[in-house]
Write a protein that holds these residues in place. Structure first.
Motif, mmCIF file in Angstrom:
data_model
loop_
_atom_site.group_PDB
_atom_site.id
_atom_site.type_symbol
_atom_site.label_atom_id
_atom_site.label_comp_id
_atom_site.label_asym_id
_atom_site.label_seq_id
_atom_site.Cartn_x
_atom_site.Cartn_y
_atom_site.Cartn_z
ATOM 1 N N LYS A 21 3.699 -22.648 -3.618
ATOM 2 C CA LYS A 21 2.249 -22.830 -3.722
ATOM 3 C C LYS A 21 1.534 -21.481 -3.789
ATOM 4 C CE LYS A 21 -1.669 -25.181 -1.533
ATOM 5 N NZ LYS A 21 -2.084 -26.082 -0.428
ATOM 6 N N LYS A 22 1.946 -20.547 -2.950
ATOM 7 C CA LYS A 22 1.345 -19.215 -2.939
ATOM 8 C C LYS A 22 1.540 -18.526 -4.282
ATOM 9 C CE LYS A 22 1.694 -14.740 -0.578
ATOM 10 N NZ LYS A 22 2.418 -13.963 0.460
ATOM 11 N N TYR A 23 2.745 -18.649 -4.830
ATOM 12 C CA TYR A 23 3.053 -18.035 -6.133
ATOM 13 C C TYR A 23 2.217 -18.664 -7.248
ATOM 14 C CZ TYR A 23 5.593 -17.094 -10.446
ATOM 15 O OH TYR A 23 5.918 -16.748 -11.726
ATOM 16 N N LEU A 24 2.180 -19.994 -7.279
ATOM 17 C CA LEU A 24 1.418 -20.689 -8.318
ATOM 18 C C LEU A 24 -0.074 -20.377 -8.220
ATOM 19 C CD1 LEU A 24 3.135 -24.206 -8.389
ATOM 20 C CD2 LEU A 24 3.344 -22.369 -10.076
ATOM 21 N N ASP A 25 -0.565 -20.220 -7.017
ATOM 22 C CA ASP A 25 -1.975 -19.886 -6.823
ATOM 23 C C ASP A 25 -2.285 -18.535 -7.465
ATOM 24 O OD1 ASP A 25 -4.597 -20.005 -5.934
ATOM 25 O OD2 ASP A 25 -4.139 -19.261 -3.940
ATOM 26 N N GLU A 26 -1.457 -17.542 -7.179
ATOM 27 C CA GLU A 26 -1.679 -16.207 -7.761
ATOM 28 C C GLU A 26 -1.542 -16.249 -9.277
ATOM 29 O OE1 GLU A 26 0.049 -11.620 -7.533
ATOM 30 O OE2 GLU A 26 1.139 -13.252 -6.520
ATOM 31 N N PHE A 27 -0.533 -16.951 -9.769
ATOM 32 C CA PHE A 27 -0.256 -17.031 -11.202
ATOM 33 C C PHE A 27 -1.371 -17.763 -11.950
ATOM 34 C CE2 PHE A 27 2.369 -19.507 -14.484
ATOM 35 C CZ PHE A 27 2.167 -18.561 -15.471
ATOM 36 N N LEU A 28 -1.684 -18.963 -11.521
ATOM 37 C CA LEU A 28 -2.622 -19.800 -12.263
ATOM 38 C C LEU A 28 -4.081 -19.391 -12.082
ATOM 39 C CD1 LEU A 28 -0.925 -23.267 -11.664
ATOM 40 C CD2 LEU A 28 -0.785 -21.816 -13.697
ATOM 41 N N MET A 29 -4.378 -18.646 -11.021
ATOM 42 C CA MET A 29 -5.748 -18.163 -10.847
ATOM 43 C C MET A 29 -6.020 -16.877 -11.637
ATOM 44 S SD MET A 29 -7.767 -20.157 -9.255
ATOM 45 C CE MET A 29 -9.126 -19.040 -8.892
ATOM 46 N N ASP A 30 -5.033 -16.374 -12.323
ATOM 47 C CA ASP A 30 -5.223 -15.221 -13.206
ATOM 48 C C ASP A 30 -6.122 -15.654 -14.367
ATOM 49 O OD1 ASP A 30 -5.050 -13.153 -15.074
ATOM 50 O OD2 ASP A 30 -2.925 -12.795 -14.704
ATOM 51 N N GLU A 31 -7.201 -14.927 -14.597
ATOM 52 C CA GLU A 31 -8.164 -15.292 -15.639
ATOM 53 C C GLU A 31 -7.598 -15.155 -17.049
ATOM 54 O OE1 GLU A 31 -11.545 -12.789 -15.379
ATOM 55 O OE2 GLU A 31 -10.409 -10.912 -15.604
ATOM 56 N N ARG A 32 -6.445 -14.527 -17.193
ATOM 57 C CA ARG A 32 -5.818 -14.428 -18.510
ATOM 58 C C ARG A 32 -4.725 -15.472 -18.698
ATOM 59 N NH1 ARG A 32 -8.043 -9.740 -17.523
ATOM 60 N NH2 ARG A 32 -8.989 -8.619 -19.280
ATOM 61 N N VAL A 33 -4.472 -16.247 -17.670
ATOM 62 C CA VAL A 33 -3.543 -17.377 -17.783
ATOM 63 C C VAL A 33 -4.335 -18.655 -18.025
ATOM 64 C CG1 VAL A 33 -1.801 -18.762 -16.577
ATOM 65 C CG2 VAL A 33 -1.774 -16.264 -16.394
ATOM 66 N N ILE A 34 -5.227 -18.980 -17.098
ATOM 67 C CA ILE A 34 -6.179 -20.068 -17.326
ATOM 68 C C ILE A 34 -7.540 -19.406 -17.508
ATOM 69 C CG2 ILE A 34 -7.250 -22.145 -16.379
ATOM 70 C CD1 ILE A 34 -4.714 -22.778 -14.937
ATOM 71 N N ASP A 35 -7.896 -19.203 -18.758
ATOM 72 C CA ASP A 35 -9.045 -18.367 -19.115
ATOM 73 C C ASP A 35 -10.332 -19.183 -19.222
ATOM 74 O OD1 ASP A 35 -7.624 -19.534 -21.255
ATOM 75 O OD2 ASP A 35 -8.732 -18.321 -22.695
ATOM 76 N N PRO A 37 -14.125 -20.003 -16.729
ATOM 77 C CA PRO A 37 -14.907 -19.428 -15.618
ATOM 78 C C PRO A 37 -14.264 -19.711 -14.265
ATOM 79 C CG PRO A 37 -16.369 -20.417 -17.222
ATOM 80 C CD PRO A 37 -14.975 -20.764 -17.657
ATOM 81 N N TRP A 38 -14.465 -18.778 -13.304
ATOM 82 C CA TRP A 38 -13.779 -18.846 -12.019
ATOM 83 C C TRP A 38 -13.980 -20.182 -11.317
ATOM 84 C CZ3 TRP A 38 -14.666 -19.756 -6.923
ATOM 85 C CH2 TRP A 38 -13.646 -19.396 -6.031
ATOM 86 N N ILE A 39 -15.195 -20.694 -11.317
ATOM 87 C CA ILE A 39 -15.481 -21.958 -10.627
ATOM 88 C C ILE A 39 -14.638 -23.097 -11.189
ATOM 89 C CG2 ILE A 39 -17.226 -23.741 -10.259
ATOM 90 C CD1 ILE A 39 -17.610 -21.433 -8.414
ATOM 91 N N LEU A 40 -14.581 -23.171 -12.511
ATOM 92 C CA LEU A 40 -13.792 -24.227 -13.148
ATOM 93 C C LEU A 40 -12.309 -23.996 -12.913
ATOM 94 C CD1 LEU A 40 -13.533 -26.721 -14.896
ATOM 95 C CD2 LEU A 40 -13.745 -25.253 -16.933
ATOM 96 N N ARG A 41 -11.878 -22.725 -12.999
ATOM 97 C CA ARG A 41 -10.464 -22.410 -12.767
ATOM 98 C C ARG A 41 -10.057 -22.775 -11.341
ATOM 99 N NH1 ARG A 41 -10.786 -17.725 -14.440
ATOM 100 N NH2 ARG A 41 -10.720 -16.401 -12.575
ATOM 101 N N ALA A 42 -10.897 -22.451 -10.375
ATOM 102 C CA ALA A 42 -10.611 -22.779 -8.980
ATOM 103 C C ALA A 42 -10.538 -24.287 -8.775
ATOM 104 C CB ALA A 42 -11.674 -22.172 -8.067
ATOM 105 N N PHE A 43 -11.417 -25.017 -9.448
ATOM 106 C CA PHE A 43 -11.393 -26.484 -9.334
ATOM 107 C C PHE A 43 -10.087 -27.047 -9.905
ATOM 108 C CE2 PHE A 43 -12.127 -30.593 -11.449
ATOM 109 C CZ PHE A 43 -12.406 -31.376 -10.334
ATOM 110 N N ILE A 44 -9.678 -26.511 -11.079
ATOM 111 C CA ILE A 44 -8.455 -26.992 -11.728
ATOM 112 C C ILE A 44 -7.222 -26.651 -10.893
ATOM 113 C CG2 ILE A 44 -6.953 -26.707 -13.738
ATOM 114 C CD1 ILE A 44 -9.512 -26.200 -15.394
ATOM 115 N N VAL A 45 -7.153 -25.382 -10.459
ATOM 116 C CA VAL A 45 -5.957 -24.900 -9.776
ATOM 117 C C VAL A 45 -5.895 -25.393 -8.328
ATOM 118 C CG1 VAL A 45 -4.683 -22.864 -9.014
ATOM 119 C CG2 VAL A 45 -5.770 -22.885 -11.279
ATOM 120 N N LYS A 46 -6.932 -25.054 -7.562
ATOM 121 C CA LYS A 46 -6.917 -25.362 -6.135
ATOM 122 C C LYS A 46 -7.249 -26.828 -5.843
ATOM 123 C CE LYS A 46 -8.301 -20.603 -5.029
ATOM 124 N NZ LYS A 46 -7.059 -20.154 -4.395
ATOM 125 N N GLY A 47 -8.097 -27.408 -6.696
ATOM 126 C CA GLY A 47 -8.511 -28.778 -6.453
ATOM 127 C C GLY A 47 -7.595 -29.833 -7.024
#
Length: 345
Positions: A21-35, A37-47
């Motif tokens: 989970k920690k690894y996927l969080d760092e990986f998928l929250m990279d703005e060049r992986v899931i490009d 806006p941060w709010i939407l990325r956080a919702f997709i990844v963390k939510g």
């Protein structure tokens, strides 16, 4: 003093769900992986993703995990150790995500007195979610922690004759005593929008079947073009005829358009259309990892056999092959000598 930093993708520290989970969080929250806006990325990844995917991914990692640890990490370390024996400069290893971190790799070189660093992203083809994100983070760390360092980056080597030769010979050696009818080149997929975002001309990349074959400055950073060019040059080296090989893309995420054709559908289609013996190679990866060992070596194999295929041959990544080690060492030495000449002029 000069030094080299090899950088690969990364891996969880273990197959425990919390580490994945920690690894996927760092990986998928990279703005060049899931490009997005941060709010939407956080919702997709963390939510959404991190609620279910870590458990499933942990199970997949357990299938391919070695006694020494993550295959990607183990193989990358072996590569570093072998290369360092052949060169006169320090060589460190880092991962873009997880450990050893990029910061740790730079610090290792810094502590040895290195001020000129050759960054080698271990990706043959350029992509914003691989090479670009490494270079952006490295520069950020340099400015913040290592301002006296100077970076040089090894360009994408997707069409370098040395790389094409090593990859081609690895395919020859794996398949020399095996029967096969079709060779599939499977590359990691990326969203189509990544191709357009990397287009420095802002107009060339249309992903229409023609743009990748039409010369353009955009090809310097076009992942799709570089994948097809790798396939083309390896096929020429091996003397493969049309119909004996094809290119596909694996590991898509979400519902946005991704590069096609998809590997899973291509593998199933080959079996359903009568191919009994196929081989597959994954040239976007230098080191074997979850995507090659589990997704291809297990899942794709199972799909092919279930759809009527008889034999499924997987070509290992070039990993720490001796010929690949010698190529990397030569590139490093050439860079070091060139830097010395520049310093004396």
């Amino acid at each position: 003093m000069k030094g080299v930093l090899l950088v690969n993708l990364g891996s969880p520290d273990s197959t425990k769900v919390e580490d994945v989970k920690k690894y996927l969080d760092e990986f998928l929250m990279d703005e060049r992986v899931i490009d997005v806006p941060w709010i939407l990325r956080a919702f997709i990844v963390k939510g959404i993703i991190l609620r279910t995917r870590p458990k499933k991914s942990a199970e997949a990692y357990r299938k391919i995990w070695w006694d020494e640890g993550s295959p990607l990490i183990v193989l990358s370390r072996r590569l570093r150790e072998k290369v360092e024996e052949l060169v006169s400069v320090p060589v460190a290893l880092a991962m873009r995500y997880g450990n050893p971190s990029l910061e740790a790799g730079l610090k290792e070189l810094y502590d040895k007195g290195v001020t000129e660093v050759l960054l080698i992203p271990l990706y043959p083809q350029f992509a914003m979610a691989t090479t670009e994100t490494i270079l952006v983070l490295a520069e950020k760390l340099r400015k913040k922690l290592f301002p006296d360092m100077r970076f040089t980056t090894l360009p994408a080597f997707y069409n370098h004759p040395d790389y094409i030769r090593v990859l081609s010979v690895s395919i020859q050696e794996t398949l020399q005593n095996k029967d096969w009818e079709h060779l599939l080149f499977s590359y990691h997929g990326v969203p189509e929008r990544h191709i357009r975002k990397s287009d420095i001309t802002k107009s060339h990349c249309k992903i229409d079947g023609q743009c990748c074959n039409t010369p353009s400055p955009a090809h310097q950073f076009c992942y799709r073009h570089q994948c097809y060019e790798t396939t083309k040059q390896v096929a020429a080296y091996l003397g493969l005829k049309e119909g004996m090989y094809s290119t596909s893309f694996q590991s898509r995420l979400g519902k946005d358009p991704w590069l096609q054709p998809f590997t899973d559908k291509t593998v199933a289609g080959l079996a359903e259309n009568g191919t009994k013996k196929m081989a597959i190679v994954t040239p976007a990866f230098v080191s074997d990892c979850l995507e090659t060992l589990e997704e291809i070596g297990m899942e794709a194999r199972e799909d092919f056999l279930e759809k009527g295929g008889d034999e499924f041959h997987v070509v290992p990544c070039i990993n720490d092959r001796d010929d690949w080690v010698k190529v990397l060492a030569r590139w490093m030495d050439e860079w070091a000598k060139e830097e010395e000449l520049l310093a004396t002029n």
